[in-house]
Design a protein around this motif. Structure first.
Motif, PDB file in Angstrom:
ATOM      1  N   LEU A  97      -0.780  13.543   1.693  1.00 49.68           N
ATOM      2  CA  LEU A  97      -1.391  13.802   3.003  1.00 49.68           C
ATOM      3  C   LEU A  97      -1.523  12.520   3.819  1.00 49.68           C
ATOM      4  O   LEU A  97      -2.275  12.466   4.783  1.00 49.68           O
ATOM      5  CB  LEU A  97      -2.760  14.464   2.822  1.00 49.68           C
ATOM      6  N   GLN A  98      -0.788  11.490   3.415  1.00 49.74           N
ATOM      7  CA  GLN A  98      -0.735  10.198   4.099  1.00 49.74           C
ATOM      8  C   GLN A  98      -2.044   9.409   4.024  1.00 49.74           C
ATOM      9  O   GLN A  98      -2.307   8.543   4.852  1.00 49.74           O
ATOM     10  CB  GLN A  98      -0.275  10.357   5.554  1.00 49.74           C
ATOM     11  N   GLY A  99      -2.838   9.684   3.017  1.00 48.25           N
ATOM     12  CA  GLY A  99      -3.964   8.813   2.726  1.00 48.25           C
ATOM     13  C   GLY A  99      -3.470   7.547   2.042  1.00 48.25           C
ATOM     14  O   GLY A  99      -2.492   7.571   1.291  1.00 48.25           O
ATOM     15  N   LEU A 100      -4.124   6.426   2.297  1.00 43.76           N
ATOM     16  CA  LEU A 100      -3.689   5.149   1.746  1.00 43.76           C
ATOM     17  C   LEU A 100      -4.183   4.961   0.311  1.00 43.76           C
ATOM     18  O   LEU A 100      -5.334   5.267  -0.002  1.00 43.76           O
ATOM     19  CB  LEU A 100      -4.197   4.000   2.622  1.00 43.76           C
ATOM     20  N   GLN A 101      -3.289   4.428  -0.527  1.00 46.15           N
ATOM     21  CA  GLN A 101      -3.576   4.209  -1.938  1.00 46.15           C
ATOM     22  C   GLN A 101      -3.114   2.811  -2.344  1.00 46.15           C
ATOM     23  O   GLN A 101      -2.107   2.313  -1.838  1.00 46.15           O
ATOM     24  CB  GLN A 101      -2.853   5.248  -2.805  1.00 46.15           C
ATOM     25  N   PRO A 102      -3.829   2.155  -3.275  1.00 48.40           N
ATOM     26  CA  PRO A 102      -3.365   0.845  -3.748  1.00 48.40           C
ATOM     27  C   PRO A 102      -1.976   0.943  -4.385  1.00 48.40           C
ATOM     28  O   PRO A 102      -1.672   1.906  -5.088  1.00 48.40           O
ATOM     29  CB  PRO A 102      -4.416   0.450  -4.787  1.00 48.40           C
ATOM     30  N   ALA A 103      -1.150  -0.059  -4.137  1.00 51.95           N
ATOM     31  CA  ALA A 103       0.157  -0.148  -4.781  1.00 51.95           C
ATOM     32  C   ALA A 103       0.326  -1.582  -5.274  1.00 51.95           C
ATOM     33  O   ALA A 103      -0.344  -1.977  -6.220  1.00 51.95           O
ATOM     34  CB  ALA A 103       1.265   0.275  -3.817  1.00 51.95           C
ATOM     35  N   LEU A 104       1.161  -2.383  -4.624  1.00 52.39           N
ATOM     36  CA  LEU A 104       1.279  -3.782  -5.041  1.00 52.39           C
ATOM     37  C   LEU A 104       0.071  -4.601  -4.635  1.00 52.39           C
ATOM     38  O   LEU A 104      -0.122  -5.712  -5.136  1.00 52.39           O
ATOM     39  CB  LEU A 104       2.566  -4.388  -4.474  1.00 52.39           C
ATOM     40  N   ALA A 105      -0.719  -4.082  -3.730  1.00 59.23           N
ATOM     41  CA  ALA A 105      -2.029  -4.671  -3.431  1.00 59.23           C
ATOM     42  C   ALA A 105      -3.098  -3.761  -4.009  1.00 59.23           C
ATOM     43  O   ALA A 105      -3.054  -2.544  -3.827  1.00 59.23           O
ATOM     44  CB  ALA A 105      -2.222  -4.824  -1.930  1.00 59.23           C
ATOM     45  N   THR A 106      -4.044  -4.343  -4.713  1.00 61.37           N
ATOM     46  CA  THR A 106      -5.127  -3.545  -5.285  1.00 61.37           C
ATOM     47  C   THR A 106      -6.304  -3.425  -4.318  1.00 61.37           C
ATOM     48  O   THR A 106      -7.071  -2.477  -4.387  1.00 61.37           O
ATOM     49  CB  THR A 106      -5.623  -4.172  -6.598  1.00 61.37           C
ATOM     50  N   GLU A 107      -6.431  -4.396  -3.417  1.00 67.14           N
ATOM     51  CA  GLU A 107      -7.503  -4.382  -2.419  1.00 67.14           C
ATOM     52  C   GLU A 107      -7.000  -5.033  -1.145  1.00 67.14           C
ATOM     53  O   GLU A 107      -6.101  -5.886  -1.176  1.00 67.14           O
ATOM     54  CB  GLU A 107      -8.742  -5.149  -2.919  1.00 67.14           C
ATOM     55  N   TRP A 108      -7.597  -4.633  -0.027  1.00 67.50           N
ATOM     56  CA  TRP A 108      -7.307  -5.268   1.255  1.00 67.50           C
ATOM     57  C   TRP A 108      -8.559  -5.189   2.115  1.00 67.50           C
ATOM     58  O   TRP A 108      -9.315  -4.237   2.066  1.00 67.50           O
ATOM     59  CB  TRP A 108      -6.115  -4.610   1.954  1.00 67.50           C
ATOM     60  N   GLU A 109      -8.774  -6.246   2.878  1.00 66.95           N
ATOM     61  CA  GLU A 109      -9.964  -6.282   3.714  1.00 66.95           C
ATOM     62  C   GLU A 109      -9.721  -7.129   4.946  1.00 66.95           C
ATOM     63  O   GLU A 109      -8.916  -8.077   4.924  1.00 66.95           O
ATOM     64  CB  GLU A 109     -11.165  -6.836   2.950  1.00 66.95           C
ATOM     65  N   ALA A 110     -10.401  -6.773   6.035  1.00 69.36           N
ATOM     66  CA  ALA A 110     -10.356  -7.566   7.254  1.00 69.36           C
ATOM     67  C   ALA A 110     -11.400  -8.666   7.147  1.00 69.36           C
ATOM     68  O   ALA A 110     -12.605  -8.393   7.101  1.00 69.36           O
ATOM     69  CB  ALA A 110     -10.626  -6.684   8.465  1.00 69.36           C
ATOM     70  N   VAL A 111     -10.944  -9.901   7.090  1.00 70.04           N
ATOM     71  CA  VAL A 111     -11.853 -11.043   7.009  1.00 70.04           C
ATOM     72  C   VAL A 111     -12.529 -11.251   8.359  1.00 70.04           C
ATOM     73  O   VAL A 111     -13.724 -11.545   8.441  1.00 70.04           O
ATOM     74  CB  VAL A 111     -11.094 -12.300   6.576  1.00 70.04           C
ATOM     75  N   ASP A 112     -11.739 -11.121   9.418  1.00 71.30           N
ATOM     76  CA  ASP A 112     -12.266 -11.143  10.778  1.00 71.30           C
ATOM     77  C   ASP A 112     -11.304 -10.326  11.638  1.00 71.30           C
ATOM     78  O   ASP A 112     -10.432  -9.637  11.108  1.00 71.30           O
ATOM     79  CB  ASP A 112     -12.450 -12.577  11.300  1.00 71.30           C
ATOM     80  N   ILE A 115       0.861  -1.179   0.000  1.00 71.11           N
ATOM     81  CA  ILE A 115       0.000   0.000   0.000  1.00 71.11           C
ATOM     82  C   ILE A 115       0.898   1.230   0.000  1.00 71.11           C
ATOM     83  O   ILE A 115       1.992   1.216   0.580  1.00 71.11           O
ATOM     84  CB  ILE A 115      -0.927  -0.019   1.237  1.00 71.11           C
ATOM     85  N   ALA A 116       0.467   2.290  -0.660  1.00 70.21           N
ATOM     86  CA  ALA A 116       1.231   3.539  -0.709  1.00 70.21           C
ATOM     87  C   ALA A 116       0.503   4.620   0.075  1.00 70.21           C
ATOM     88  O   ALA A 116      -0.680   4.482   0.423  1.00 70.21           O
ATOM     89  CB  ALA A 116       1.433   3.965  -2.164  1.00 70.21           C
ATOM     90  N   GLN A 117       1.209   5.702   0.352  1.00 75.33           N
ATOM     91  CA  GLN A 117       0.615   6.868   0.999  1.00 75.33           C
ATOM     92  C   GLN A 117       0.764   8.070   0.082  1.00 75.33           C
ATOM     93  O   GLN A 117       1.823   8.295  -0.507  1.00 75.33           O
ATOM     94  CB  GLN A 117       1.293   7.157   2.340  1.00 75.33           C
TER      95      GLN A 117
END
Length: 539
Positions: A65-80, A60-62
């Motif tokens: 203003l240090q907002g998160l942006q996709p980089a080598l990962a296009t998506e991320w999610e908390a499964v649990d 993930i990139a910043q």
């Protein structure tokens, strides 16, 4: 996709564009400080991170203003609560043409704790990970030792290396007790070789000549937006005067950290100047174990173990005067470890300047005649760092804490600081995560290298109560509750005067009128983000 972003008020000084244009072939940047290593996992230091992001990317990139942006990962999610799923970008290749897969991510996370002699380890961002496994080449499952709401932010700090270039075996298995298939892990000096420094970033390493230059070439197979410049030369020019002279003479196209007193002159000469409030706090750290080096007049005792003495030191410092007279207004007095309203700040007031009360506190603590101390500081890392240290020394001396300044280059300073050679030191911290857990984990958590806590706490401040609250905050998913806990933990350290914030830096860049750069709160100078002035219009 979850994202965490923080905004700070940013000031932009616009200068009119002149005729002509910088060469599209080469961009030359004058850096205020040189990277200590080409190993992107060796030293958690801004000067290293800004260089590595040209060559090595994270999941993930910043943004600025240090907002998160996709980089080598296009998506991320908390499964649990303890499991994250990352969808990795397909079609990405390393500089040597090998494909990027989940194996490279697993290898990169496995290597972090194996980096030898790291002055400031990235393990603070990996210590919560207990398992990683690939589901195919482009899906990664990460398990943590508890809820970790900052997992995406922490993922933006870890450089992804090529497992093949590093000499890993065909199968790399993440194991909390020690990963398998790592092969012979290359250490820091190996990354001076472009054959080892193989990333997925917009530029490739061509040459690193310490003290002279770092040369990059454009990665024509880069998966993202192609950088404008075919070749980039990064020149360390640690003295401010020569750095400005290099810009004025045309030897470089852009410089970071121009002397604040020179900014009006540069603007009048037609150069573009941009600035913004940064997330970097400059602070004092008094050593807080019983045996401290380089103290005089104490009969072997360490007065700074007494919070009244540390409070006296804080009250002796006129932060407003430092900002006005030494920083020329390009800073703000600091009452916290991050500037409000960043996540986890409380809006705490700046400690007042009260030398009379400071002397009373010294007397109450049993030191009416004061004592002698050495103040360690870099002289080429932060804006006017040695001048700030000299001013602090004079202020402390006035209340009876006779202070001598020991100023050295950044590389020498960090090595000596980490060897606990200073009873008092001046340094800075920029929160790579953009929120309060970053300085708390690094600067004031009890030193525990194996747990990745307090890794930059060379003053050895320790509070069991703070540690307990911080650990709770780090597993609290609810943003409001986590912010409250971080505020509570920071308040403990500040009420103890375990660390003394001085000011937040404003960061400035100056450049030829035909090029442009968006100022960043993390203070990074990223070559791939420098553009021709006309190309940046409307961004």
């Amino acid at each position: 996709m979850n994202s965490y972003s923080t905004s700070l008020a940013a000031g932009l000084i616009a200068a009119s564009a002149l005729a002509g244009g910088a060469s599209a072939q080469q961009l030359t940047i004058g850096l205020a400080s040189e990277a200590t290593s080409m190993d992107p996992q060796f030293h958690n230091l801004a000067t290293n991170s800004q260089v590595r992001q040209n060559i090595f990317e994270s999941l993930i990139a910043q943004d600025a203003l240090q907002g998160l942006q996709p980089a080598l990962a296009t998506e991320w999610e908390a499964v649990d609560d303890t499991t994250w799923r990352y969808t990795l970008r397909e079609g990405v290749t390393f500089h040597d043409g090998t494909p990027f897969t989940a194996r490279d991510v697993i290898y990169s996370y496995c290597r972090v704790p194996l980096v030898e002699n790291s002055p400031s380890s990235f393990s603070i961002y990996t210590q919560s990970v207990t398992a990683m496994r690939a589901e195919g080449d482009h899906t990664l499952i990460v398990e943590t030792n508890g809820p970790n709401p900052l997992m995406p932010v922490e993922s933006s700090t870890i450089a992804i290396l090529s497992a093949d270039a590093a000499g890993a075996e065909e199968e790399v298995v993440f194991n909390g007790e020690g990963c398998e298939g790592m092969g012979t892990v290359p250490q820091a000096t190996a990354f001076n070789d472009p054959a080892v420094s193989v990333g997925t970033g917009p530029y490739k390493l061509v040459e690193f000549t310490r003290g002279a230059q770092l040369v990059l070439s454009r990665n024509d197979d880069y998966w993202g937006e192609a950088p404008h410049w075919e070749r980039v030369v990064l020149r360390p020019i640690t003295s401010a005067g020569p750095r400005v002279a290099a810009l004025l003479s045309g030897d470089v196209d852009l410089i970071e950290s121009p002397p604040i007193q020179d900014l009006p002159r540069l603007e009048q000469a037609g150069f573009n100047v941009v600035d913004t409030l940064s997330n970097r706090v400059i602070y004092l750290a008094p050593f807080q174990e019983d045996e401290a080096p380089s103290l005089t007049g104490t009969d072997g005792a360490n007065p700074m173990t007494d919070p009244r003495v540390r409070q006296a030191m804080s009250l002796a410092i006129n932060r407003e005067a430092i900002v006005e007279r030494i920083m020329n207004g390009y800073a703000e007095p600091a009452g916290e470890l991050l500037p409000p309203p960043m996540f986890g700040t409380s809006g705490r007031a700046v400690d007042p300047y009260d030398p009379a009360r400071a002397q009373e506190l010294l007397a109450e603590a049993g030191w009416p005649d004061g004592f002698g101390v050495v103040l360690g500081t870099p002289n080429d890392r932060y804006i006017n760092d040695e001048q700030v240290a000299q001013a602090v020394a004079q202020m402390l001396t006035r209340i009876g804490i006779r202070t001598q300044v020991d100023a050295t280059t950044a590389s020498q300073f960090f090595s000596r600081r980490n060897n606990l050679e200073f009873p008092l030191y001046l340094a800075g911290w920029g929160a790579s995560s953009g929120e309060m857990s970053s300085p708390l984990k690094s600067l004031v958590a009890t030193y525990d290298r194996e747990a990745g806590m307090g890794v930059t706490n060379a003053a050895r401040y320790s509070s069991e109560e703070l540690d307990t609250i911080l650990r709770e905050a780090m597993v609290t998913i609810d943003d409001e509750e986590r912010s409250r806990l971080l505020q509570e933990a920071e308040t403990i350290a500040l009420d103890d005067f375990g660390i003394l914030p001085l000011h937040y830096e404003r960061s400035a860049w100056a450049m030829k009128p035909e090029i442009a750069y968006e100022p960043r709160v993390d203070q990074y100078t990223l070559a791939f983000a420098v553009r021709p002035a006309d190309a940046s219009a409307g961004d």
